[in-house]
Design an enzyme around this catalytic site. Sequence first.
Site, PDB file in Angstrom:
ATOM      1  N   ARG A 188       0.822  -1.218   0.000  1.00 60.65           N
ATOM      2  CA  ARG A 188       0.000   0.000   0.000  1.00 60.65           C
ATOM      3  C   ARG A 188       0.856   1.268   0.000  1.00 60.65           C
ATOM      4  NH1 ARG A 188      -3.898  -2.306   4.095  1.00 60.65           N
ATOM      5  NH2 ARG A 188      -3.334  -0.850   5.715  1.00 60.65           N
ATOM      6  N   ARG A 192       9.707   6.225  -3.257  1.00 63.37           N
ATOM      7  CA  ARG A 192       9.943   7.155  -4.374  1.00 63.37           C
ATOM      8  C   ARG A 192      11.393   7.654  -4.383  1.00 63.37           C
ATOM      9  NH1 ARG A 192       5.337  10.137  -2.258  1.00 63.37           N
ATOM     10  NH2 ARG A 192       3.405   9.158  -3.005  1.00 63.37           N
ATOM     11  N   ARG A 264      -7.781  -6.152  14.824  1.00 63.55           N
ATOM     12  CA  ARG A 264      -7.034  -5.265  15.698  1.00 63.55           C
ATOM     13  C   ARG A 264      -7.962  -4.112  16.059  1.00 63.55           C
ATOM     14  NH1 ARG A 264      -2.710  -7.197  17.929  1.00 63.55           N
ATOM     15  NH2 ARG A 264      -1.660  -5.171  18.020  1.00 63.55           N
ATOM     16  N   ARG A 294       1.269   6.083  16.550  1.00 62.86           N
ATOM     17  CA  ARG A 294       1.322   7.415  15.929  1.00 62.86           C
ATOM     18  C   ARG A 294       0.565   8.437  16.770  1.00 62.86           C
ATOM     19  NH1 ARG A 294      -2.576   6.466  10.520  1.00 62.86           N
ATOM     20  NH2 ARG A 294      -4.285   5.529  11.669  1.00 62.86           N
ATOM     21  N   GLU A 315      -2.197   7.039  19.577  1.00 63.88           N
ATOM     22  CA  GLU A 315      -2.875   5.823  19.110  1.00 63.88           C
ATOM     23  C   GLU A 315      -2.107   4.555  19.496  1.00 63.88           C
ATOM     24  OE1 GLU A 315      -4.141   6.310  15.033  1.00 63.88           O
ATOM     25  OE2 GLU A 315      -3.951   4.172  14.638  1.00 63.88           O
ATOM     26  N   TYR A 363      -9.865  -4.732   4.510  1.00 60.47           N
ATOM     27  CA  TYR A 363      -9.536  -3.323   4.702  1.00 60.47           C
ATOM     28  C   TYR A 363      -9.996  -2.581   3.453  1.00 60.47           C
ATOM     29  CZ  TYR A 363      -7.484   1.110   5.363  1.00 60.47           C
ATOM     30  OH  TYR A 363      -7.361   2.473   5.502  1.00 60.47           O
ATOM     31  N   ASP A 365     -10.654   1.335   1.757  1.00 55.20           N
ATOM     32  CA  ASP A 365     -10.661   2.796   1.856  1.00 55.20           C
ATOM     33  C   ASP A 365     -12.067   3.301   1.523  1.00 55.20           C
ATOM     34  OD1 ASP A 365      -8.146   3.644   2.751  1.00 55.20           O
ATOM     35  OD2 ASP A 365      -7.249   3.222   0.804  1.00 55.20           O
TER      36      ASP A 365
HETATM   37  P1  FAD Z   1     -18.192   1.435   8.890  1.00 53.82           P
HETATM   38  O1  FAD Z   1     -17.794   2.847   8.692  1.00 53.82           O
HETATM   39  O2  FAD Z   1     -17.463   0.638   9.907  1.00 53.82           O
HETATM   40  O3  FAD Z   1     -19.748   1.398   9.198  1.00 53.82           O
HETATM   41  C1  FAD Z   1     -20.395   0.218   9.645  1.00 53.82           C
HETATM   42  C2  FAD Z   1     -21.491   0.658  10.611  1.00 53.82           C
HETATM   43  O4  FAD Z   1     -22.292  -0.503  10.931  1.00 53.82           O
HETATM   44  C3  FAD Z   1     -20.972   1.184  11.940  1.00 53.82           C
HETATM   45  O5  FAD Z   1     -21.427   2.483  12.162  1.00 53.82           O
HETATM   46  C4  FAD Z   1     -21.509   0.197  12.976  1.00 53.82           C
HETATM   47  O6  FAD Z   1     -21.918   0.845  14.170  1.00 53.82           O
HETATM   48  C5  FAD Z   1     -22.722  -0.386  12.263  1.00 53.82           C
HETATM   49  N1  FAD Z   1     -23.098  -1.737  12.716  1.00 53.82           N
HETATM   50  C6  FAD Z   1     -22.305  -2.833  12.748  1.00 53.82           C
HETATM   51  N2  FAD Z   1     -23.017  -3.888  13.186  1.00 53.82           N
HETATM   52  C7  FAD Z   1     -24.259  -3.441  13.442  1.00 53.82           C
HETATM   53  C8  FAD Z   1     -25.448  -4.070  13.919  1.00 53.82           C
HETATM   54  N3  FAD Z   1     -25.493  -5.369  14.188  1.00 53.82           N
HETATM   55  N4  FAD Z   1     -26.563  -3.309  14.084  1.00 53.82           N
HETATM   56  C9  FAD Z   1     -26.544  -1.983  13.786  1.00 53.82           C
HETATM   57  N5  FAD Z   1     -25.449  -1.353  13.327  1.00 53.82           N
HETATM   58  C10 FAD Z   1     -24.325  -2.072  13.152  1.00 53.82           C
HETATM   59  N6  FAD Z   1     -10.325   5.241   4.456  1.00 53.82           N
HETATM   60  C11 FAD Z   1      -9.883   6.205   3.616  1.00 53.82           C
HETATM   61  O7  FAD Z   1     -10.363   6.292   2.482  1.00 53.82           O
HETATM   62  N7  FAD Z   1      -8.953   7.121   4.035  1.00 53.82           N
HETATM   63  C12 FAD Z   1      -8.401   7.082   5.270  1.00 53.82           C
HETATM   64  O8  FAD Z   1      -7.550   7.921   5.601  1.00 53.82           O
HETATM   65  C13 FAD Z   1      -8.831   6.074   6.155  1.00 53.82           C
HETATM   66  N8  FAD Z   1      -8.315   6.009   7.401  1.00 53.82           N
HETATM   67  C14 FAD Z   1      -8.717   5.017   8.223  1.00 53.82           C
HETATM   68  C15 FAD Z   1      -8.167   4.978   9.487  1.00 53.82           C
HETATM   69  C16 FAD Z   1      -8.526   3.979  10.365  1.00 53.82           C
HETATM   70  C17 FAD Z   1      -7.953   3.954  11.742  1.00 53.82           C
HETATM   71  C18 FAD Z   1      -9.432   2.979   9.933  1.00 53.82           C
HETATM   72  C19 FAD Z   1      -9.775   1.836  10.842  1.00 53.82           C
HETATM   73  C20 FAD Z   1     -10.028   3.028   8.688  1.00 53.82           C
HETATM   74  C21 FAD Z   1      -9.663   4.058   7.818  1.00 53.82           C
HETATM   75  N9  FAD Z   1     -10.238   4.171   6.555  1.00 53.82           N
HETATM   76  C22 FAD Z   1      -9.814   5.153   5.707  1.00 53.82           C
HETATM   77  C23 FAD Z   1     -11.277   3.221   6.090  1.00 53.82           C
HETATM   78  C24 FAD Z   1     -12.707   3.735   6.357  1.00 53.82           C
HETATM   79  O9  FAD Z   1     -12.925   3.841   7.745  1.00 53.82           O
HETATM   80  C25 FAD Z   1     -13.690   2.742   5.700  1.00 53.82           C
HETATM   81  O10 FAD Z   1     -13.508   2.788   4.301  1.00 53.82           O
HETATM   82  C26 FAD Z   1     -15.153   3.040   5.977  1.00 53.82           C
HETATM   83  O11 FAD Z   1     -15.384   3.218   7.347  1.00 53.82           O
HETATM   84  C27 FAD Z   1     -16.002   1.873   5.497  1.00 53.82           C
HETATM   85  O12 FAD Z   1     -17.367   2.174   5.663  1.00 53.82           O
HETATM   86  P2  FAD Z   1     -18.420   1.043   6.023  1.00 53.82           P
HETATM   87  O13 FAD Z   1     -19.754   1.677   5.943  1.00 53.82           O
HETATM   88  O14 FAD Z   1     -18.166  -0.174   5.226  1.00 53.82           O
HETATM   89  O15 FAD Z   1     -18.063   0.625   7.524  1.00 53.82           O
HETATM   90  N1  UDP Z   2       3.853   0.997   8.175  1.00 50.64           N
HETATM   91  C1  UDP Z   2       5.058   0.966   8.829  1.00 50.64           C
HETATM   92  N2  UDP Z   2       5.611   2.138   9.241  1.00 50.64           N
HETATM   93  C2  UDP Z   2       5.003   3.333   9.045  1.00 50.64           C
HETATM   94  C3  UDP Z   2       3.772   3.350   8.372  1.00 50.64           C
HETATM   95  C4  UDP Z   2       3.214   2.161   7.948  1.00 50.64           C
HETATM   96  O1  UDP Z   2       5.626  -0.093   9.053  1.00 50.64           O
HETATM   97  O2  UDP Z   2       5.556   4.356   9.476  1.00 50.64           O
HETATM   98  C5  UDP Z   2       3.279  -0.307   7.742  1.00 50.64           C
HETATM   99  C6  UDP Z   2       2.276  -0.851   8.764  1.00 50.64           C
HETATM  100  O3  UDP Z   2       2.416  -2.266   8.801  1.00 50.64           O
HETATM  101  C7  UDP Z   2       0.941  -0.470   8.179  1.00 50.64           C
HETATM  102  C8  UDP Z   2       1.224  -0.568   6.682  1.00 50.64           C
HETATM  103  O4  UDP Z   2       2.581  -0.146   6.523  1.00 50.64           O
HETATM  104  O5  UDP Z   2      -0.082  -1.331   8.593  1.00 50.64           O
HETATM  105  C9  UDP Z   2       0.304   0.257   5.805  1.00 50.64           C
HETATM  106  O6  UDP Z   2       0.433   1.622   6.169  1.00 50.64           O
HETATM  107  P1  UDP Z   2      -0.783   2.611   6.146  1.00 50.64           P
HETATM  108  O7  UDP Z   2      -0.300   3.972   6.426  1.00 50.64           O
HETATM  109  O8  UDP Z   2      -1.555   2.346   4.895  1.00 50.64           O
HETATM  110  O9  UDP Z   2      -1.572   2.118   7.420  1.00 50.64           O
HETATM  111  P2  UDP Z   2      -3.047   2.433   7.888  1.00 50.64           P
HETATM  112  O10 UDP Z   2      -3.556   3.629   7.146  1.00 50.64           O
HETATM  113  O11 UDP Z   2      -3.741   1.184   7.547  1.00 50.64           O
HETATM  114  O12 UDP Z   2      -2.903   2.671   9.346  1.00 50.64           O
END
Ligand code: FAD
Ligand code: UDP
Length: 398
Positions: A188, A192, A264, A294, A315, A363, A365
């Site tokens: 991912r 560069r 996780r 982070r 975090e 996972y 986005d």
């Molecule tokens: P979710 O957003 O998880 O929505 C699912 C919903 O279902 C939740 O609100 C939950 O409460 C509800 N639910 C579950 N079970 C039930 C039940 N039984 N009854 C009623 N409600 C229920 N994406 C990016 O594009 N850019 C980013 O920078 C980015 N950063 C991220 C950072 C982190 C730490 C994480 C974990 C994810 C990140 N993502 C990012 C991914 C992004 O969060 C997901 O793409 C997005 O949340 C997916 O949407 P979803 O609707 O599938 O799931």
């Molecule tokens: N990663 C790492 N060092 C960093 C940033 C990322 O080793 O400083 C690794 C880590 O295993 C992470 C993966 O690269 O899960 C993907 O990074 P990304 O930033 O996409 O992580 P996320 O947005 O899922 O937290």
Amino acid sequence: MRHGSHTEVEPTSVQRVSASIIIVGAGFSGAVVARELADAGIASRVVDSRSHVAGNAHTERRSNGVMVHVYGPHIFHTGDEHVWEYINRFGDMVPYNHRVKATSGGKVYSLPVNLHTINQFFDATMSPEEAQAFITSKADSTIDTPVSFEDQALKFVGRELYEAFFKGYTQKQWGVSPTELPASILARLPVRFTYEDSYFNHPYQAIPRDGYTPIVEAILDHPLIEVSLNTTVTPSDVADAEHVFWSGPIDQYFEGKFGALGYRTLDFVESSSDGDYQGCPVMNYCDVDVPYTRITEHKHFAPWENHAGTTVYTEYSRLAEGEDIPYYPIRQVEEKKQLGDYVAAAQQASCVTFLGRLGTYRYLDMDVTIKEALEVAKIYLSCRSENRSMPPFVVNPL
Ligand code: FAD
Ligand code: UDP
């Protein structure tokens, strides 16, 4: 969207639903499907256990004025024109170029690994060509097809950079050695040989001016969509529905009969103070002896705003247990096998479609989430008009 405000909604019983199409989850997945159906004249009810919509992308302004990404930093980035147009229909997306710094061995570097990182780390002034030749000499050329995360890192950046930036961070993030993780996790991140330090390669990168939650509210704002918050759905609650779109955890739909799928989870320790805490939105801590992965300083996601105060999240990552929020699907050999059993069960079930990051245990986005939800709705509408049954998945989760 028919509900008062996020916090005032009373818990309701799903059995009292009038709409015969139930959408579980009010994140991007559920909201986009509901909207596409509504635009085609089909009513649905969207149900979420949380007190707000937008799922993990939810944002909230704190009393110091800072917009906080409540479930961790979210940057919208995509190369998909259609998804980009879609999100712009529902809110004002402000261009934003995400840049990340990393602390390793007591020094601060630029990430992802770029010419600046290489020159900083090796205390050199190499040109792009020199750096490329230098890294090639460091890289392990005996690895043909990298299988593990470690192989991938050794093949592309060599041992020193791997140990400085990836080994410790990955161990903390995933709780296992990088030798046990798939190469795809590291794939991912780009490497560069220029000073370009954008974290993402996508042409469209933005943050919504008013946060993600108003965007999802706008998607849900349609007379044919009813939203119920603070309501957890169980499979028996929706047994009589004409169709269910399930964006909650797939194992929860089957009441965990093949065991709970591993995730996780993250703990965010929030603190607020005056001024600027770290001068950038995200600082990664790559050393294994620093317990957190982070620190996110939320006001830097909105550089067009001015705030005297600041709010940061420190975090920590650990294995999800019990009621912990599932964040990252682990998807190692054991979980993949369990997932196979759930996928087989889903193929036997009728009138249910699994989608989103929890419904497909991947996972995803936000842009991919939106794209797949649009596809789910499109396929559902065509199945419905041709009287065919809707498949349980539009993308194979395995
Ligand atoms: P979710 O957003 O998880 O929505 C699912 C919903 O279902 C939740 O609100 C939950 O409460 C509800 N639910 C579950 N079970 C039930 C039940 N039984 N009854 C009623 N409600 C229920 N994406 C990016 O594009 N850019 C980013 O920078 C980015 N950063 C991220 C950072 C982190 C730490 C994480 C974990 C994810 C990140 N993502 C990012 C991914 C992004 O969060 C997901 O793409 C997005 O949340 C997916 O949407 P979803 O609707 O599938 O799931
Ligand atoms: N990663 C790492 N060092 C960093 C940033 C990322 O080793 O400083 C690794 C880590 O295993 C992470 C993966 O690269 O899960 C993907 O990074 P990304 O930033 O996409 O992580 P996320 O947005 O899922 O937290």
